[in-house]
Design a protein around this motif. Sequence first.
Motif, PDB file in Angstrom:
ATOM      1  N   SER A 128       0.529  -1.088  -0.066  1.00 24.83           N
ATOM      2  CA  SER A 128      -0.051  -0.082   0.030  1.00 24.83           C
ATOM      3  C   SER A 128       0.956   1.297  -0.089  1.00 24.83           C
ATOM      4  CB  SER A 128      -0.953  -0.057   1.350  1.00 24.83           C
ATOM      5  OG  SER A 128      -0.014  -0.164   2.487  1.00 24.83           O
ATOM      6  N   GLU A 129       1.916   1.003   0.495  1.00 28.39           N
ATOM      7  CA  GLU A 129       3.057   2.264   0.360  1.00 28.39           C
ATOM      8  C   GLU A 129       4.053   2.443  -0.876  1.00 28.39           C
ATOM      9  OE1 GLU A 129       3.107   1.829   5.241  1.00 28.39           O
ATOM     10  OE2 GLU A 129       4.847   1.257   4.226  1.00 28.39           O
ATOM     11  N   ASN A 130       3.691   1.618  -1.822  1.00 33.30           N
ATOM     12  CA  ASN A 130       4.294   1.643  -3.026  1.00 33.30           C
ATOM     13  C   ASN A 130       3.389   2.260  -4.161  1.00 33.30           C
ATOM     14  OD1 ASN A 130       5.580   1.144  -5.709  1.00 33.30           O
ATOM     15  ND2 ASN A 130       6.612  -0.704  -4.947  1.00 33.30           N
ATOM     16  N   PRO A 131       3.546   3.602  -4.507  1.00 34.88           N
ATOM     17  CA  PRO A 131       2.571   4.474  -5.255  1.00 34.88           C
ATOM     18  C   PRO A 131       2.836   3.771  -6.734  1.00 34.88           C
ATOM     19  CG  PRO A 131       4.431   5.679  -4.779  1.00 34.88           C
ATOM     20  CD  PRO A 131       4.426   4.555  -3.853  1.00 34.88           C
ATOM     21  N   GLU A 132       3.741   3.206  -7.147  1.00 34.64           N
ATOM     22  CA  GLU A 132       3.740   2.593  -8.559  1.00 34.64           C
ATOM     23  C   GLU A 132       3.085   1.377  -8.497  1.00 34.64           C
ATOM     24  OE1 GLU A 132       5.018   4.338 -10.987  1.00 34.64           O
ATOM     25  OE2 GLU A 132       5.424   5.794  -9.686  1.00 34.64           O
ATOM     26  N   PHE A 133       3.091   0.529  -7.535  1.00 33.70           N
ATOM     27  CA  PHE A 133       2.428  -0.539  -7.395  1.00 33.70           C
ATOM     28  C   PHE A 133       1.049  -0.542  -7.352  1.00 33.70           C
ATOM     29  CE2 PHE A 133       0.418  -4.104  -5.012  1.00 33.70           C
ATOM     30  CZ  PHE A 133       0.962  -5.384  -5.804  1.00 33.70           C
ATOM     31  N   VAL A 134       0.585   0.536  -6.449  1.00 38.30           N
ATOM     32  CA  VAL A 134      -0.849   0.999  -6.594  1.00 38.30           C
ATOM     33  C   VAL A 134      -1.285   1.358  -7.981  1.00 38.30           C
ATOM     34  CG1 VAL A 134      -2.779   2.306  -5.604  1.00 38.30           C
ATOM     35  CG2 VAL A 134      -0.842   1.455  -4.319  1.00 38.30           C
TER      36      VAL A 134
END
Length: 339
Positions: A128-134
């Motif tokens: 949840s803290e990885n913007p690229e993953f989101v």
Amino acid sequence: MKATINDVAKHAGVSIKTVSRVMNNEPSVRDATREKVMASVLALDYQPNLAARNLAGTKSFSIAFIYDNPNAYYVIDMQNGILKACKSQGYELVIHPCNAQSKNILEEITLMVKMSRIAGIVLTPPFSENPEFVKHLTSLDVKVVRIMSGEHAPDEISPCVMVNDHQAAFDITEHLISLGHQRIGFLAGGKEHNSSAERFNGYKDALTANGIALDSSLVVDGEYSFESGVEGAKTLMEREVKPSAIFSCNDEIAAGALFASRLMNIDIPTQLSIAGFENSPFSRQTWPKLTTADQPTEKIAENATKLLIAQIKKSSDSKMVEQFTPELVVRDSTGNVTV
């Protein structure tokens, strides 16, 4: 023989389409009709085949919980909270543990989303803290709600449930200071989790607010595990100048610290106070029981899932941010400093 949707429709005196609309929780059904259909569902013990419904229809009724967390208690509470919200609104839960450090993590999650026809995803740290993953997940045309550590949402990529670890850590540290402790050790969790930084900053800011200088020798890096607590406490308590209290980044670390202290014949809390974080079963299974911060993980997960389903349904009352602040729970593992 299992009851079918035809049986429910006949029993309730409505059309099959009306039963389907009730089971899909569509808002256009009148309350009286909904109650009549649900009474027939209960009377006939009708259990809709959600997997078949996903395959046959254009809508998906599956929600995924993606996580990489070694804390079994946290994972179980998350699952229970998500399931509670899913069951109340006719969704299935797909549980997908995985390795956040895997080189093929994006391909793995993409395949899972497509194969299971996922409508939405509940994300916990570190995902949840990885913007690229989101951003990658949202590009797959699925809704995402993130559970994150912090006071404010970092962006508007997707809705968030924010947990104010900073304030809770501040409160724990101030509690220790109020008992007369000046040398307070800090056992950190994994650096890949933002909660570790938020809890450390809360600890540091409480020291500063009370005129106590931060002593870096009292801060020990580690992981969110019992073994890390054991090693961290040994490191601190084998030093010439020892702390009189230890703030651990979670209850599992604190339980390890308490275990190590007992091996060194250190009495808790007369010789050393120990505090944890989260109010997991670890905090109540130790002796003495741990002072901690009550993080309502199951409720956080339930609210995150309700927020996610509102996004899926494009509900007018859906929110972008919800906030929780874990509350201090004082138990017998902390006491007044002794000279």
